[in-house]
Design an enzyme around this catalytic site. Structure first.
Site, PDB file in Angstrom:
ATOM      1  CE  LYS A 120      -3.187   0.682   7.263  1.00  0.00           C
ATOM      2  NZ  LYS A 120      -4.476   1.194   7.740  1.00  0.00           N
TER       3      LYS A 120
ATOM      4  CB  THR B 150      -3.587  -3.427   4.255  1.00  0.00           C
ATOM      5  OG1 THR B 150      -2.951  -3.642   2.993  1.00  0.00           O
ATOM      6  CG2 THR B 150      -2.490  -3.327   5.301  1.00  0.00           C
TER       7      THR B 150
ATOM      8  CE1 TYR C 192      -0.506   1.588   4.863  1.00  0.00           C
ATOM      9  CE2 TYR C 192      -0.159  -0.479   3.673  1.00  0.00           C
ATOM     10  CZ  TYR C 192      -1.012   0.487   4.181  1.00  0.00           C
ATOM     11  OH  TYR C 192      -2.371   0.343   4.014  1.00  0.00           O
TER      12      TYR C 192
ATOM     13  CD  GLU D 158       1.913  -3.756   0.808  1.00  0.00           C
ATOM     14  OE1 GLU D 158       2.977  -3.646   1.423  1.00  0.00           O
ATOM     15  OE2 GLU D 158       1.844  -4.131  -0.370  1.00  0.00           O
TER      16      GLU D 158
HETATM   17  P1  NAP Z   1      -5.956   7.557   1.501  1.00  0.00           P
HETATM   18  O1  NAP Z   1      -6.759   8.011   0.318  1.00  0.00           O
HETATM   19  O2  NAP Z   1      -4.472   7.718   1.478  1.00  0.00           O
HETATM   20  O3  NAP Z   1      -6.542   8.351   2.786  1.00  0.00           O
HETATM   21  C1  NAP Z   1      -5.834   8.400   3.983  1.00  0.00           C
HETATM   22  C2  NAP Z   1      -6.584   9.312   4.953  1.00  0.00           C
HETATM   23  O4  NAP Z   1      -5.846   9.343   6.194  1.00  0.00           O
HETATM   24  C3  NAP Z   1      -6.725  10.765   4.494  1.00  0.00           C
HETATM   25  O5  NAP Z   1      -7.998  11.242   4.858  1.00  0.00           O
HETATM   26  C4  NAP Z   1      -5.650  11.470   5.307  1.00  0.00           C
HETATM   27  O6  NAP Z   1      -5.907  12.837   5.525  1.00  0.00           O
HETATM   28  C5  NAP Z   1      -5.764  10.699   6.608  1.00  0.00           C
HETATM   29  N1  NAP Z   1      -4.607  10.908   7.482  1.00  0.00           N
HETATM   30  C6  NAP Z   1      -3.297  10.753   7.183  1.00  0.00           C
HETATM   31  N2  NAP Z   1      -2.539  11.064   8.241  1.00  0.00           N
HETATM   32  C7  NAP Z   1      -3.386  11.418   9.250  1.00  0.00           C
HETATM   33  C8  NAP Z   1      -3.196  11.853  10.571  1.00  0.00           C
HETATM   34  N3  NAP Z   1      -1.980  11.974  11.119  1.00  0.00           N
HETATM   35  N4  NAP Z   1      -4.283  12.127  11.320  1.00  0.00           N
HETATM   36  C9  NAP Z   1      -5.532  12.016  10.783  1.00  0.00           C
HETATM   37  N5  NAP Z   1      -5.771  11.619   9.522  1.00  0.00           N
HETATM   38  C10 NAP Z   1      -4.711  11.325   8.755  1.00  0.00           C
HETATM   39  O7  NAP Z   1      -6.258   6.040   1.843  1.00  0.00           O
HETATM   40  P2  NAP Z   1      -7.459   5.093   1.317  1.00  0.00           P
HETATM   41  O8  NAP Z   1      -7.048   4.455   0.039  1.00  0.00           O
HETATM   42  O9  NAP Z   1      -8.720   5.823   1.421  1.00  0.00           O
HETATM   43  O10 NAP Z   1      -7.411   3.932   2.414  1.00  0.00           O
HETATM   44  C11 NAP Z   1      -8.153   4.031   3.622  1.00  0.00           C
HETATM   45  C12 NAP Z   1      -7.518   3.137   4.677  1.00  0.00           C
HETATM   46  O11 NAP Z   1      -7.519   1.787   4.224  1.00  0.00           O
HETATM   47  C13 NAP Z   1      -6.062   3.444   4.980  1.00  0.00           C
HETATM   48  O12 NAP Z   1      -5.841   3.163   6.353  1.00  0.00           O
HETATM   49  C14 NAP Z   1      -5.286   2.454   4.139  1.00  0.00           C
HETATM   50  O13 NAP Z   1      -4.014   2.202   4.685  1.00  0.00           O
HETATM   51  C15 NAP Z   1      -6.207   1.273   4.200  1.00  0.00           C
HETATM   52  N6  NAP Z   1      -6.183   0.358   3.063  1.00  0.00           N
HETATM   53  C16 NAP Z   1      -6.335   0.836   1.802  1.00  0.00           C
HETATM   54  C17 NAP Z   1      -6.373  -0.036   0.736  1.00  0.00           C
HETATM   55  C18 NAP Z   1      -6.548   0.459  -0.681  1.00  0.00           C
HETATM   56  O14 NAP Z   1      -6.261  -0.303  -1.605  1.00  0.00           O
HETATM   57  N7  NAP Z   1      -7.038   1.667  -0.884  1.00  0.00           N
HETATM   58  C19 NAP Z   1      -6.253  -1.420   0.967  1.00  0.00           C
HETATM   59  C20 NAP Z   1      -6.121  -1.866   2.270  1.00  0.00           C
HETATM   60  C21 NAP Z   1      -6.111  -0.982   3.321  1.00  0.00           C
HETATM   61  P3  NAP Z   1      -5.401  13.979   4.472  1.00  0.00           P
HETATM   62  O15 NAP Z   1      -6.394  13.987   3.374  1.00  0.00           O
HETATM   63  O16 NAP Z   1      -5.420  15.211   5.294  1.00  0.00           O
HETATM   64  O17 NAP Z   1      -4.032  13.570   4.035  1.00  0.00           O
HETATM   65  N1  GDD Z   2       2.800   3.411  -6.949  1.00  0.00           N
HETATM   66  C1  GDD Z   2       3.457   2.833  -7.948  1.00  0.00           C
HETATM   67  N2  GDD Z   2       4.055   3.621  -8.894  1.00  0.00           N
HETATM   68  N3  GDD Z   2       3.506   1.487  -8.005  1.00  0.00           N
HETATM   69  C2  GDD Z   2       4.151   0.924  -9.050  1.00  0.00           C
HETATM   70  C3  GDD Z   2       4.762   1.680 -10.045  1.00  0.00           C
HETATM   71  C4  GDD Z   2       4.725   3.092  -9.961  1.00  0.00           C
HETATM   72  O1  GDD Z   2       5.258   3.818 -10.789  1.00  0.00           O
HETATM   73  N4  GDD Z   2       5.300   0.820 -10.953  1.00  0.00           N
HETATM   74  C5  GDD Z   2       5.016  -0.416 -10.534  1.00  0.00           C
HETATM   75  N5  GDD Z   2       4.330  -0.365  -9.373  1.00  0.00           N
HETATM   76  C6  GDD Z   2       3.897  -1.520  -8.574  1.00  0.00           C
HETATM   77  C7  GDD Z   2       4.354  -1.450  -7.114  1.00  0.00           C
HETATM   78  O2  GDD Z   2       5.740  -1.807  -7.005  1.00  0.00           O
HETATM   79  C8  GDD Z   2       3.399  -2.458  -6.496  1.00  0.00           C
HETATM   80  O3  GDD Z   2       3.886  -3.762  -6.674  1.00  0.00           O
HETATM   81  C9  GDD Z   2       2.117  -2.301  -7.331  1.00  0.00           C
HETATM   82  O4  GDD Z   2       2.492  -1.554  -8.504  1.00  0.00           O
HETATM   83  C10 GDD Z   2       0.983  -1.572  -6.625  1.00  0.00           C
HETATM   84  O5  GDD Z   2       1.480  -0.365  -6.073  1.00  0.00           O
HETATM   85  P1  GDD Z   2       0.504   0.734  -5.428  1.00  0.00           P
HETATM   86  O6  GDD Z   2      -0.570   1.087  -6.372  1.00  0.00           O
HETATM   87  O7  GDD Z   2       1.370   1.837  -4.912  1.00  0.00           O
HETATM   88  O8  GDD Z   2      -0.220  -0.046  -4.250  1.00  0.00           O
HETATM   89  P2  GDD Z   2       0.330  -1.032  -3.123  1.00  0.00           P
HETATM   90  O9  GDD Z   2      -0.111  -2.419  -3.482  1.00  0.00           O
HETATM   91  O10 GDD Z   2       1.761  -0.815  -2.842  1.00  0.00           O
HETATM   92  O11 GDD Z   2      -0.476  -0.510  -1.832  1.00  0.00           O
HETATM   93  C11 GDD Z   2      -1.870  -0.223  -1.907  1.00  0.00           C
HETATM   94  O12 GDD Z   2      -2.612  -1.377  -1.603  1.00  0.00           O
HETATM   95  C12 GDD Z   2      -2.448  -1.870  -0.270  1.00  0.00           C
HETATM   96  C13 GDD Z   2      -3.313  -3.131  -0.152  1.00  0.00           C
HETATM   97  O13 GDD Z   2      -2.626  -4.217  -0.675  1.00  0.00           O
HETATM   98  C14 GDD Z   2      -2.160   0.912  -0.922  1.00  0.00           C
HETATM   99  O14 GDD Z   2      -3.480   1.355  -1.112  1.00  0.00           O
HETATM  100  C15 GDD Z   2      -2.005   0.462   0.510  1.00  0.00           C
HETATM  101  O15 GDD Z   2      -2.436   1.499   1.392  1.00  0.00           O
HETATM  102  C16 GDD Z   2      -2.878  -0.789   0.706  1.00  0.00           C
HETATM  103  O16 GDD Z   2      -2.765  -1.248   2.026  1.00  0.00           O
END
Ligand code: NAP
Ligand code: GDD
Length: 325
Positions: free
Chosen positions: A156, A128, A152, A130
């Site tokens: 990661k 990520t 987190y 992050e």
């Molecule tokens: P998400 O919607 O939060 O999905 C997370 C998944 O992990 C869910 O299926 C959850 O299962 C499963 N999980 C959580 N704890 C577990 C455990 N102990 N054992 C087995 N499975 C478990 O995340 P996403 O947005 O699809 O992201 C997918 C991956 O990419 C994550 O690793 C995230 O950190 C990474 N990532 C995401 C982003 C982004 O912007 N979306 C960016 C960079 C990296 P349940 O449904 O049962 O909770």
């Molecule tokens: N969630 C949330 N809620 N974020 C807020 C809010 C609020 O009410 N107000 C402002 N923000 C700001 C957060 O402080 C952050 O700077 C930004 O919005 C994005 O927050 P999120 O959408 O929660 O995502 P993230 O960037 O912290 O993390 C996501 O992206 C990562 C990749 O850069 C997640 O999907 C991570 O799992 C992923 O790795």
């Protein structure tokens, strides 16, 4: 068509898991997924993309190595995608140890399960942006030093280096996708884009008045999850494993993302958004901006959905959902 290939996905019930499973089913893969035990059903996203009856779910948990070994022995996958994680940055300060056990050690558990079952299987780790945290370079690429800012991000980073290390130590075909934020109508409601698009729908339909947010000056490089899972698959089709930044190359403030979402239904965000310091984070990632040049050159991958298209897609989906309640 790759008709005889089998894939195993952890985190299959999450946003990316659903899109990736759909992509692989459409490519002719036999798809298996790890299903963590919860008290209520978690398969709604797989239902939403229409593949629930075309995949096999195997009970297990990333913190339980024996369950992973059992799952891999059943699935016998050629490709393993480790998407499972405690993925919400905000919660990682409240549950730092759980975040470490799932998001960090969970990666080593999967890598060990691969070594113990079939080391020739290809592995994808969901790394990520992050990890860049307090950014050391204006536009981050594969060479940019990491500086995580949350439990987190720290977890990661462990998973990322574990992937690199198993590649170098044991010659596993292990790749790491350093993905910047990607969103969709399947995004969890706690993440800011979906929190905003859901609130926009509720406000438009008269079910809510205000939306409380934290730091709306934070900037993110947001893309569409449907585009990003394609990059995951492409990484595992390469002859050599490697690490790739996946991003759009454009960064936008939370404030401007709100503006787009509210304007789509004829509202002004300034009339509805209030700032609540409860949503501030102990340490913030102020800005992320990725450089996807390597992915474009080596994978032929490029983000195709603009932020405007993404946010309007999400608002439209939430208008339907909220309207149906
Ligand atoms: P998400 O919607 O939060 O999905 C997370 C998944 O992990 C869910 O299926 C959850 O299962 C499963 N999980 C959580 N704890 C577990 C455990 N102990 N054992 C087995 N499975 C478990 O995340 P996403 O947005 O699809 O992201 C997918 C991956 O990419 C994550 O690793 C995230 O950190 C990474 N990532 C995401 C982003 C982004 O912007 N979306 C960016 C960079 C990296 P349940 O449904 O049962 O909770
Ligand atoms: N969630 C949330 N809620 N974020 C807020 C809010 C609020 O009410 N107000 C402002 N923000 C700001 C957060 O402080 C952050 O700077 C930004 O919005 C994005 O927050 P999120 O959408 O929660 O995502 P993230 O960037 O912290 O993390 C996501 O992206 C990562 C990749 O850069 C997640 O999907 C991570 O799992 C992923 O790795």
């Amino acid at each position: 068509m790759t008709a005889s290939k089998r894939a195993f996905i952890t985190g299959i019930t999450g946003q990316d898991g659903a899109y990736l499973a759909k992509l692989l089913v459409d490519k002719g893969y036999e798809v298996f997924g790890l299903l963590a035990r919860r008290s209520t059903s978690t398969v709604w996203r797989l239902d939403y993309v229409g593949i629930l009856d075309q995949i096999t779910l195997i009970d297990g948990d990333l913190t339980d190595l024996s369950s992973l070994i059992r799952a891999l022995k059943i699935a016998k996958p050629h490709e393993i995608y480790n998407l499972g994680a405690q993925s919400f940055v905000g919660s990682s300060w409240d549950q730092p140890i759980l975040t470490g056990q799932v998001t960090a050690i969970g990666v080593t558990n999967v890598l060990e399960a691969i070594r113990l079952t079939d080391p020739s299987a290809r592995f994808y780790q969901a790394s990520t942006s992050e990890m860049f945290g307090l950014i050391q370079k204006e536009q981050q690429d594969e060479q940019t030093p990491f500086y995580p800012r949350s439990p987190y991000g720290v977890a990661k980073l462990y998973g990322h280096w574990a992937t690199v290390n198993y590649r170098e130590s044991f010659k596993l075909h292990a790749s790491s996708g350093i993905l910047f934020n990607h969103e969709s109508p399947l995004r969890g409601i706690e993440f800011v884009t979906r929190k905003v698009t859901d609130a926009v729908a509720r406000i438009k339909l008269g079910k809510q008045q205000q939306l409380a947010l934290g730091n709306i000056d934070a900037k993110r490089d947001w893309g569409f999850a449907g585009d990003y899972v394609e990059a995951m698959w492409l990484m595992l089709q390469q002859e050599q494993p490697d690490d790739y930044v996946i991003a759009t190359g454009i960064t936008t403030t939370v404030r401007d993302m709100c503006r787009i979402a509210f304007e789509h239904v004829g509202l002004n965000y300034e009339d509805h958004v209030v700032i609540d310091p409860r949503y501030y984070r102990p340490a913030e990632v102020e800005v992320l901006l990725g450089n996807p040049a390597k992915a474009q050159a080596k994978l032929g991958w490029k983000a195709t959905t603009t932020l405007d298209q993404l946010i309007t897609m999400m608002v439209d989906a939430d208008m339907k959902r909220v309207g149906a309640i």
